[in-house]
Motif scaffolding. Structure first.
Motif, PDB file in Angstrom:
ATOM      1  N   ARG A 116      -4.354   9.707  -8.989  1.00 39.11           N
ATOM      2  CA  ARG A 116      -4.284   8.464  -9.764  1.00 39.11           C
ATOM      3  C   ARG A 116      -2.833   8.106 -10.088  1.00 39.11           C
ATOM      4  O   ARG A 116      -2.438   6.944 -10.048  1.00 39.11           O
ATOM      5  CB  ARG A 116      -5.094   8.610 -11.049  1.00 39.11           C
ATOM      6  N   GLU A 117      -2.035   9.128 -10.409  1.00 43.16           N
ATOM      7  CA  GLU A 117      -0.621   8.884 -10.726  1.00 43.16           C
ATOM      8  C   GLU A 117       0.131   8.316  -9.517  1.00 43.16           C
ATOM      9  O   GLU A 117       0.945   7.402  -9.652  1.00 43.16           O
ATOM     10  CB  GLU A 117       0.052  10.192 -11.183  1.00 43.16           C
ATOM     11  N   GLU A 118      -0.157   8.847  -8.340  1.00 49.18           N
ATOM     12  CA  GLU A 118       0.488   8.355  -7.113  1.00 49.18           C
ATOM     13  C   GLU A 118       0.053   6.925  -6.814  1.00 49.18           C
ATOM     14  O   GLU A 118       0.869   6.089  -6.394  1.00 49.18           O
ATOM     15  CB  GLU A 118       0.133   9.273  -5.938  1.00 49.18           C
ATOM     16  N   GLN A 119      -1.220   6.639  -7.030  1.00 51.82           N
ATOM     17  CA  GLN A 119      -1.718   5.284  -6.816  1.00 51.82           C
ATOM     18  C   GLN A 119      -1.000   4.296  -7.750  1.00 51.82           C
ATOM     19  O   GLN A 119      -0.578   3.218  -7.321  1.00 51.82           O
ATOM     20  CB  GLN A 119      -3.230   5.224  -7.064  1.00 51.82           C
ATOM     21  N   GLN A 120      -0.867   4.696  -9.020  1.00 47.79           N
ATOM     22  CA  GLN A 120      -0.197   3.830  -9.997  1.00 47.79           C
ATOM     23  C   GLN A 120       1.262   3.599  -9.612  1.00 47.79           C
ATOM     24  O   GLN A 120       1.803   2.500  -9.771  1.00 47.79           O
ATOM     25  CB  GLN A 120      -0.281   4.453 -11.398  1.00 47.79           C
ATOM     26  N   GLU A 121       1.903   4.640  -9.072  1.00 49.02           N
ATOM     27  CA  GLU A 121       3.302   4.521  -8.655  1.00 49.02           C
ATOM     28  C   GLU A 121       3.454   3.534  -7.495  1.00 49.02           C
ATOM     29  O   GLU A 121       4.356   2.689  -7.487  1.00 49.02           O
ATOM     30  CB  GLU A 121       3.836   5.899  -8.257  1.00 49.02           C
ATOM     31  N   PHE A 122       2.549   3.633  -6.519  1.00 51.69           N
ATOM     32  CA  PHE A 122       2.612   2.717  -5.375  1.00 51.69           C
ATOM     33  C   PHE A 122       2.246   1.285  -5.779  1.00 51.69           C
ATOM     34  O   PHE A 122       2.806   0.329  -5.254  1.00 51.69           O
ATOM     35  CB  PHE A 122       1.702   3.209  -4.248  1.00 51.69           C
ATOM     36  N   ILE A 123       1.305   1.149  -6.703  1.00 50.41           N
ATOM     37  CA  ILE A 123       0.947  -0.193  -7.204  1.00 50.41           C
ATOM     38  C   ILE A 123       2.159  -0.817  -7.905  1.00 50.41           C
ATOM     39  O   ILE A 123       2.436  -2.013  -7.752  1.00 50.41           O
ATOM     40  CB  ILE A 123      -0.263  -0.109  -8.168  1.00 50.41           C
ATOM     41  N   LYS A 124       2.899   0.012  -8.636  1.00 55.86           N
ATOM     42  CA  LYS A 124       4.111  -0.466  -9.300  1.00 55.86           C
ATOM     43  C   LYS A 124       5.143  -0.924  -8.273  1.00 55.86           C
ATOM     44  O   LYS A 124       5.789  -1.972  -8.433  1.00 55.86           O
ATOM     45  CB  LYS A 124       4.697   0.660 -10.163  1.00 55.86           C
ATOM     46  N   LYS A 125       5.289  -0.171  -7.185  1.00 57.63           N
ATOM     47  CA  LYS A 125       6.247  -0.531  -6.135  1.00 57.63           C
ATOM     48  C   LYS A 125       5.824  -1.820  -5.427  1.00 57.63           C
ATOM     49  O   LYS A 125       6.671  -2.646  -5.061  1.00 57.63           O
ATOM     50  CB  LYS A 125       6.388   0.614  -5.128  1.00 57.63           C
ATOM     51  N   VAL A 126       4.519  -1.994  -5.211  1.00 58.06           N
ATOM     52  CA  VAL A 126       4.011  -3.236  -4.608  1.00 58.06           C
ATOM     53  C   VAL A 126       4.365  -4.424  -5.497  1.00 58.06           C
ATOM     54  O   VAL A 126       4.824  -5.468  -5.022  1.00 58.06           O
ATOM     55  CB  VAL A 126       2.481  -3.154  -4.399  1.00 58.06           C
ATOM     56  N   SER A 127       4.163  -4.254  -6.802  1.00 60.44           N
ATOM     57  CA  SER A 127       4.484  -5.313  -7.759  1.00 60.44           C
ATOM     58  C   SER A 127       5.980  -5.635  -7.744  1.00 60.44           C
ATOM     59  O   SER A 127       6.380  -6.806  -7.782  1.00 60.44           O
ATOM     60  CB  SER A 127       4.059  -4.889  -9.162  1.00 60.44           C
ATOM     61  N   GLU A 128       6.818  -4.601  -7.650  1.00 59.43           N
ATOM     62  CA  GLU A 128       8.279  -4.805  -7.613  1.00 59.43           C
ATOM     63  C   GLU A 128       8.698  -5.578  -6.373  1.00 59.43           C
ATOM     64  O   GLU A 128       9.537  -6.487  -6.446  1.00 59.43           O
ATOM     65  CB  GLU A 128       8.990  -3.441  -7.654  1.00 59.43           C
ATOM     66  N   GLN A 129       8.142  -5.217  -5.218  1.00 61.74           N
ATOM     67  CA  GLN A 129       8.478  -5.908  -3.976  1.00 61.74           C
ATOM     68  C   GLN A 129       7.999  -7.366  -4.002  1.00 61.74           C
ATOM     69  O   GLN A 129       8.673  -8.264  -3.513  1.00 61.74           O
ATOM     70  CB  GLN A 129       7.875  -5.175  -2.770  1.00 61.74           C
ATOM     71  N   ASN A 130       6.833  -7.585  -4.594  1.00 60.75           N
ATOM     72  CA  ASN A 130       6.306  -8.947  -4.718  1.00 60.75           C
ATOM     73  C   ASN A 130       7.216  -9.794  -5.603  1.00 60.75           C
ATOM     74  O   ASN A 130       7.518 -10.952  -5.285  1.00 60.75           O
ATOM     75  CB  ASN A 130       4.891  -8.901  -5.296  1.00 60.75           C
TER      76      ASN A 130
END
Length: 304
Positions: A116-130
């Motif tokens: 779950r922590e890794e998923q949250q980290e990647f979701i955060k990175k997706v948001s940053e790139q967007n």
């Protein structure tokens, strides 16, 4: 009776002569007009040359007006076409990296083995790139519209203090994260010719660069210096500095300094700042020492 016929005959001959002369004149005039048009279109006529006040000269002057208008519209259309092409090219180039990163993070999120922590980290990175893509798109469109004059500036004599205060409040979060401080030396408020909306963009871009390239706990100093025609607003940081060889380069579109190429950025902020200030009748300069910091000076016109 014979006299009447003679008069009629002479009248007929006179009318015929007038018609003949008129026809010759009209043909010559039409031929002359055609020649003038051809010369104008082929560029074989000096439109600025002084000519006599004849029908031909008037036609030439009128043609000059028509041709100049057509040429102006053609140039405007060509400029707009080039700007659109440049904008699309810039967008394509600048969005290439964040799009690739976005695609990679989305693929990684499909892995069911992620915690779950890794998923949250990647979701955060997706948001940053967007967010980065949105910012880049907005910035490039603003620059393009400013360059072709689509955006009208409402530059007027307004107070500097409020413009500076609003600009500093917009970067408060960034300074807090690095535990930095922006200090404004006391000054007498003054009315300067600028657009608050657009000049805030200038100050925010300079502040964000100062924050990005300075260490934690460092300080940014703002000093206002009244001058005869302009007022100079100095933004002094304690960052990494810029080499003198790059002073004329950093205001170019997409330019990234040698020392900051590994740091995330677009090379658009200072270019936009310079563009905005030029529209307001102001300008920007830089002075810097590598390893000791930079001074960006914004010059805004005093209200008369």
């Amino acid at each position: 009776m014979e006299l009447i016929w003679i008069v009629v005959l002479l009248a007929a001959l006179f009318c015929g002569l007038i018609l003949l002369v008129s026809r010759i004149y009209i043909n010559r005039t039409l031929k002359k007009i055609s020649q003038i048009i051809n010369n104008c279109l082929s560029g074989n006529i000096d439109l600025d040359k002084e000519v006599a006040e004849t029908r031909e000269s008037k036609i030439t002057m009128q043609l000059r007006t028509v041709i100049e208008r057509a040429e102006h519209e053609k140039n405007c259309a060509k400029l707009e076409k080039n700007e659109v092409a440049t904008l699309l090219s810039d967008l394509s180039h600048q969005l290439k990296t964040p799009l690739a990163n976005l695609s990679m993070y989305i693929e990684l999120l499909k892995d069911e083995r992620l915690t779950r922590e890794e998923q949250q980290e990647f979701i955060k990175k997706v948001s940053e790139q967007n967010s980065k893509m949105e910012w880049l798109t907005k910035m490039l469109i603003q620059i393009s519209r400013l360059e072709v004059g689509i955006i009208e500036f409402d530059a007027a004599p307004i107070e500097l203090r409020e413009t500076l205060s609003e600009s500093i409040s917009l970067v408060y979060g960034s300074t807090a994260r690095k535990r930095m401080e922006i200090e404004v030396e006391d000054f007498t408020d003054c009315k300067l010719i600028h657009s608050r909306k657009w000049t805030k963009e200038v100050f925010v871009n300079i502040f964000e660069n100062a924050i990005k390239y300075s260490k934690e706990y460092s300080k940014i100093l703002v000093r206002v210096v009244p001058m005869e025609i302009y007022t100079k607003i100095m933004i002094i940081d304690e960052g990494i500095g810029i080499s003198k060889e790059e002073f004329s380069q950093i205001f170019k579109r997409f330019y990234r300094g040698k020392q900051v190429r590994e740091t995330e950025g677009s090379g658009l902020g200072l270019y936009l700042a310079q563009l905005i200030l030029a529209k307001e009748g102001g300008y920007i300069t830089v002075d810097s020492t590598v390893g000791r910091g930079s001074v960006f000076s914004v010059f805004l016109q005093n209200s008369k």
